[in-house]
Design an enzyme around this catalytic site. Structure first.
Site, PDB file in Angstrom:
ATOM      1  N   GLU A   7      -1.922  -9.944  -5.732  1.00  0.00           N
ATOM      2  CA  GLU A   7      -1.880 -10.344  -7.206  1.00  0.00           C
ATOM      3  C   GLU A   7      -0.968  -9.904  -8.422  1.00  0.00           C
ATOM      4  OE1 GLU A   7      -4.682  -9.813  -5.270  1.00  0.00           O
ATOM      5  OE2 GLU A   7      -6.267 -10.579  -5.589  1.00  0.00           O
ATOM      6  N   CYS A  15      -9.733  -8.238  -7.527  1.00  0.00           N
ATOM      7  CA  CYS A  15     -10.338  -6.944  -8.097  1.00  0.00           C
ATOM      8  C   CYS A  15     -10.636  -6.916  -9.012  1.00  0.00           C
ATOM      9  CB  CYS A  15      -9.809  -5.602  -7.419  1.00  0.00           C
ATOM     10  SG  CYS A  15      -8.460  -5.540  -8.355  1.00  0.00           S
ATOM     11  N   CYS A  70      -2.045  -4.555  -5.317  1.00  0.00           N
ATOM     12  CA  CYS A  70      -2.861  -5.897  -5.087  1.00  0.00           C
ATOM     13  C   CYS A  70      -1.626  -7.019  -4.883  1.00  0.00           C
ATOM     14  CB  CYS A  70      -3.840  -6.448  -5.631  1.00  0.00           C
ATOM     15  SG  CYS A  70      -5.493  -5.317  -5.502  1.00  0.00           S
ATOM     16  N   CYS A  93      -7.323  -6.237 -11.022  1.00  0.00           N
ATOM     17  CA  CYS A  93      -6.031  -7.958 -10.859  1.00  0.00           C
ATOM     18  C   CYS A  93      -6.661  -9.014 -12.128  1.00  0.00           C
ATOM     19  CB  CYS A  93      -6.194  -8.574  -9.382  1.00  0.00           C
ATOM     20  SG  CYS A  93      -5.208  -7.581  -8.592  1.00  0.00           S
ATOM     21  N   GLU A 110       0.573  -1.522  -0.072  1.00  0.00           N
ATOM     22  CA  GLU A 110      -0.025  -0.230   0.011  1.00  0.00           C
ATOM     23  C   GLU A 110       0.748   1.680  -0.287  1.00  0.00           C
ATOM     24  OE1 GLU A 110      -2.460  -0.227   3.193  1.00  0.00           O
ATOM     25  OE2 GLU A 110      -3.927  -2.289   1.592  1.00  0.00           O
TER      26      GLU A 110
HETATM   27  N1  THU Z   1      -6.132  -6.311  -2.008  1.00  0.00           N
HETATM   28  C1  THU Z   1      -5.078  -7.210  -2.948  1.00  0.00           C
HETATM   29  O1  THU Z   1      -4.388  -7.360  -2.460  1.00  0.00           O
HETATM   30  N2  THU Z   1      -6.327  -8.597  -3.626  1.00  0.00           N
HETATM   31  C2  THU Z   1      -7.485  -8.326  -3.217  1.00  0.00           C
HETATM   32  O2  THU Z   1      -7.735  -9.427  -3.999  1.00  0.00           O
HETATM   33  C3  THU Z   1      -9.014  -7.652  -3.023  1.00  0.00           C
HETATM   34  C4  THU Z   1      -7.343  -6.640  -2.510  1.00  0.00           C
HETATM   35  C5  THU Z   1      -5.357  -5.387  -1.595  1.00  0.00           C
HETATM   36  C6  THU Z   1      -5.611  -4.145  -1.916  1.00  0.00           C
HETATM   37  C7  THU Z   1      -5.469  -3.200  -1.159  1.00  0.00           C
HETATM   38  O3  THU Z   1      -3.758  -3.221  -0.435  1.00  0.00           O
HETATM   39  C8  THU Z   1      -6.078  -3.853   0.354  1.00  0.00           C
HETATM   40  O4  THU Z   1      -6.273  -5.456  -0.592  1.00  0.00           O
HETATM   41  C9  THU Z   1      -7.266  -3.171   0.465  1.00  0.00           C
HETATM   42  O5  THU Z   1      -8.382  -3.410  -0.719  1.00  0.00           O
END
Ligand code: THU
Length: 161
Positions: free
Chosen positions: A75, A112, A73, A115, A64
């Protein structure tokens, strides 16, 4: 008269104990990445592990940023790392696991839209489906493919008409 299109998507739910040893190892690697997440803002930790045809596993966790959209993310961290370090390797499977900080069990992070799009690029590049293993609460594993997650997706075929 409008033509109705009904597209079926497929997914199966297994118990972790029903996975083969390669899949168990992949899921374990993804779980191991939860502690490596940098998620001070959402406190939602996500780990991903990519299995290449060669057997190599490439891992990622969500990263983040104080400027929220600059984060990435798990993925995409994992597949971009696989794509840049092993550009010729096909991707067989990706395991994805998530756990909010302090929670006792996993929650399903079903990837999401960004991804899904990024994963689909690799699926269409290699012309072979990529299997996805999503960890759910109680160590259930939802198995599906990128194509199933993103019906009517936009890929290079769309660009070429
Ligand atoms: N996030 C992921 O890494 N993968 C997902 O499939 C959904 C969301 C992360 C993005 C962000 O850092 C946190 O989860 C909250 O959305």
């Amino acid at each position: 008269m409008a033509k109705k299109i009904i597209q079926q998507i497929q997914a199966e739910v297994f118990d972790y104990s029903e996975l083969n040893s390669n899949e168990k190892a992949l899921v374990d690697e993804a779980k191991g990445m939860l502690d490596q997440a940098y998620a001070p803002y959402s406190k939602f930790h996500v780990g991903a592990a990519v299995l290449l045809e060669s057997g190599v596993i490439v891992k990622g966790s969500n990263q983040e940023n104080a400027a929220y959209p600059s984060g990435l993310c798990a993925e995409r961290v994992a597949i971009f790392s696989a794509g840049s370090n092993y550009p010729k390797a096909d991707i067989k499977k990706i395991a994805i696991v998530a756990k909010p900080l302090g929670a006792n069990d996993f929650v399903m992070a079903s990837s999401c839209g960004n991804c899904r799009q990024a994963m689909m690029e690799y699926e269409s590049k290699q012309k072979k489906p990529i299997q996805l293993l999503f960890v759910q609460p109680n160590d259930k594993i939802l198995k599906t493919t990128v194509g199933d997650l993103l019906p009517f997706g936009f890929d290079s075929k769309s660009l070429n008409g």
